[in-house]
Design a protein around this motif. Sequence first.
Motif, PDB file in Angstrom:
ATOM      1  N   ILE A  64      38.324  44.950  63.501  1.00  0.00           N
ATOM      2  CA  ILE A  64      39.645  45.431  62.676  1.00  0.00           C
ATOM      3  C   ILE A  64      40.113  44.286  61.861  1.00  0.00           C
ATOM      4  O   ILE A  64      39.717  43.135  62.080  1.00  0.00           O
ATOM      5  CB  ILE A  64      40.853  45.973  63.714  1.00  0.00           C
ATOM      6  CG1 ILE A  64      40.599  44.998  64.518  1.00  0.00           C
ATOM      7  CG2 ILE A  64      40.452  47.294  64.118  1.00  0.00           C
ATOM      8  CD1 ILE A  64      42.152  45.275  65.647  1.00  0.00           C
ATOM      9  N   LEU A  81      36.696  55.175  64.461  1.00  0.00           N
ATOM     10  CA  LEU A  81      37.704  55.287  65.082  1.00  0.00           C
ATOM     11  C   LEU A  81      37.706  56.750  66.203  1.00  0.00           C
ATOM     12  O   LEU A  81      38.059  56.526  67.116  1.00  0.00           O
ATOM     13  CB  LEU A  81      38.778  55.485  64.326  1.00  0.00           C
ATOM     14  CG  LEU A  81      40.371  55.892  64.590  1.00  0.00           C
ATOM     15  CD1 LEU A  81      40.995  54.876  65.279  1.00  0.00           C
ATOM     16  CD2 LEU A  81      41.223  56.365  63.266  1.00  0.00           C
ATOM     17  N   LEU A 127      45.598  50.561  65.284  1.00  0.00           N
ATOM     18  CA  LEU A 127      44.426  51.033  66.040  1.00  0.00           C
ATOM     19  C   LEU A 127      44.748  51.984  67.109  1.00  0.00           C
ATOM     20  O   LEU A 127      44.325  53.331  67.352  1.00  0.00           O
ATOM     21  CB  LEU A 127      43.371  50.100  66.287  1.00  0.00           C
ATOM     22  CG  LEU A 127      42.123  50.324  67.136  1.00  0.00           C
ATOM     23  CD1 LEU A 127      41.297  51.167  66.135  1.00  0.00           C
ATOM     24  CD2 LEU A 127      41.611  49.364  67.665  1.00  0.00           C
ATOM     25  N   ASP A 184      46.249  45.727  65.459  1.00  0.00           N
ATOM     26  CA  ASP A 184      45.906  46.383  66.897  1.00  0.00           C
ATOM     27  C   ASP A 184      46.824  47.647  67.182  1.00  0.00           C
ATOM     28  O   ASP A 184      46.100  48.665  67.606  1.00  0.00           O
ATOM     29  CB  ASP A 184      45.903  45.353  67.948  1.00  0.00           C
ATOM     30  CG  ASP A 184      45.102  44.159  67.688  1.00  0.00           C
ATOM     31  OD1 ASP A 184      44.229  43.769  68.396  1.00  0.00           O
ATOM     32  OD2 ASP A 184      45.606  43.244  66.850  1.00  0.00           O
ATOM     33  N   CYS A 216      36.562  45.490  70.316  1.00  0.00           N
ATOM     34  CA  CYS A 216      37.421  45.181  69.078  1.00  0.00           C
ATOM     35  C   CYS A 216      37.814  44.003  68.753  1.00  0.00           C
ATOM     36  O   CYS A 216      38.456  43.247  69.720  1.00  0.00           O
ATOM     37  CB  CYS A 216      38.596  46.436  69.333  1.00  0.00           C
ATOM     38  SG  CYS A 216      40.000  46.163  68.094  1.00  0.00           S
ATOM     39  N   CYS A 240      43.138  49.367  59.057  1.00  0.00           N
ATOM     40  CA  CYS A 240      42.075  48.605  60.017  1.00  0.00           C
ATOM     41  C   CYS A 240      41.063  47.992  59.471  1.00  0.00           C
ATOM     42  O   CYS A 240      40.467  47.326  60.000  1.00  0.00           O
ATOM     43  CB  CYS A 240      42.162  49.464  61.262  1.00  0.00           C
ATOM     44  SG  CYS A 240      43.605  49.676  62.523  1.00  0.00           S
ATOM     45  N   LEU A 294      34.338  47.517  66.598  1.00  0.00           N
ATOM     46  CA  LEU A 294      35.528  47.813  65.759  1.00  0.00           C
ATOM     47  C   LEU A 294      36.038  46.381  65.124  1.00  0.00           C
ATOM     48  O   LEU A 294      36.936  45.753  65.906  1.00  0.00           O
ATOM     49  CB  LEU A 294      36.533  48.442  66.626  1.00  0.00           C
ATOM     50  CG  LEU A 294      36.365  49.919  66.957  1.00  0.00           C
ATOM     51  CD1 LEU A 294      37.185  50.458  67.889  1.00  0.00           C
ATOM     52  CD2 LEU A 294      35.747  50.882  66.136  1.00  0.00           C
TER      53      LEU A 294
END
Length: 271
Positions: free
Chosen positions: A132, A192, A140, A137, A115, A185, A130
């Motif tokens: 984002i 997710l 998430l 964060d 991520c 995000c 991910l």
Amino acid sequence: ADKFAQVIRDHGPDAVGFYVSGQLLTEDYYVFNKLAKGLIGTNNIDTNSRLCMSSAVAGYKKTLGADAPPACYDDVNHAQTIFIVGSNTAYAHPILFRRIEDAKRNNPALKIVFCDPRRTDTAEIADLFLQIQPGTDVMLFNGMLHIMLWEGWLDKPFIDAHTTGFDDLRALVRDCTPELVADICGIKKDDLFTAAKWFSTSKAALSLYCQGLNQSTSGTAKNTALINLHLATGNIGKPGAAPFSLTGQPNAMGGREVGGLSNLLSAHRDM
């Protein structure tokens, strides 16, 4: 030595201070602390932990009560899911990354979730990336917890036996629906869901995180929200499962073990 002695004589022990590196040996840190706090009699000693690791320190203390990663490097070999967030591990921690590559080679079933707002070298090893939006964060992590609650993927016996305040946390993430979180995000709802499922249903989930979570105005919140995932799923205190803060310099953790901050004494004791 003469200059220090003269300044202390003329102005007192708090007129001097030490700022020491994150690259010392633990024994060196200890001697510096002994010199400052034990001999000179001042708490004016700090290390790089004050700047680069303060969010990790606060996150561990708020959630676990002590600033000590409940993990070791060998946990990489026992994890079934590795969640790398806020760290370009391939570039910044190359030796650890080699271990992750070896673990993946030895256990092809190992899932790696990466991520980060940027697609860095670390994304190459990920089963799920991910990407984002910067600063999302906490949303998430809370969104992942929302899904875990909804799907029943939590470790209720662990929560009941070892945690407090879970009802407050449940209320906090109630509104973090998959639709909202995916939108904020900037990721797919399916991704997710996959991240939440891999993290919570694997036998051991290991998080590796660094300055992407620490160097932030909401750094402590990011750290605590991630650690909450481990506590809610029981992914702590067993091989391959823990929230593992990667340090910004080689031995920042070793320095804190022996009191390497102005507000600490050795063995994680508060001043």
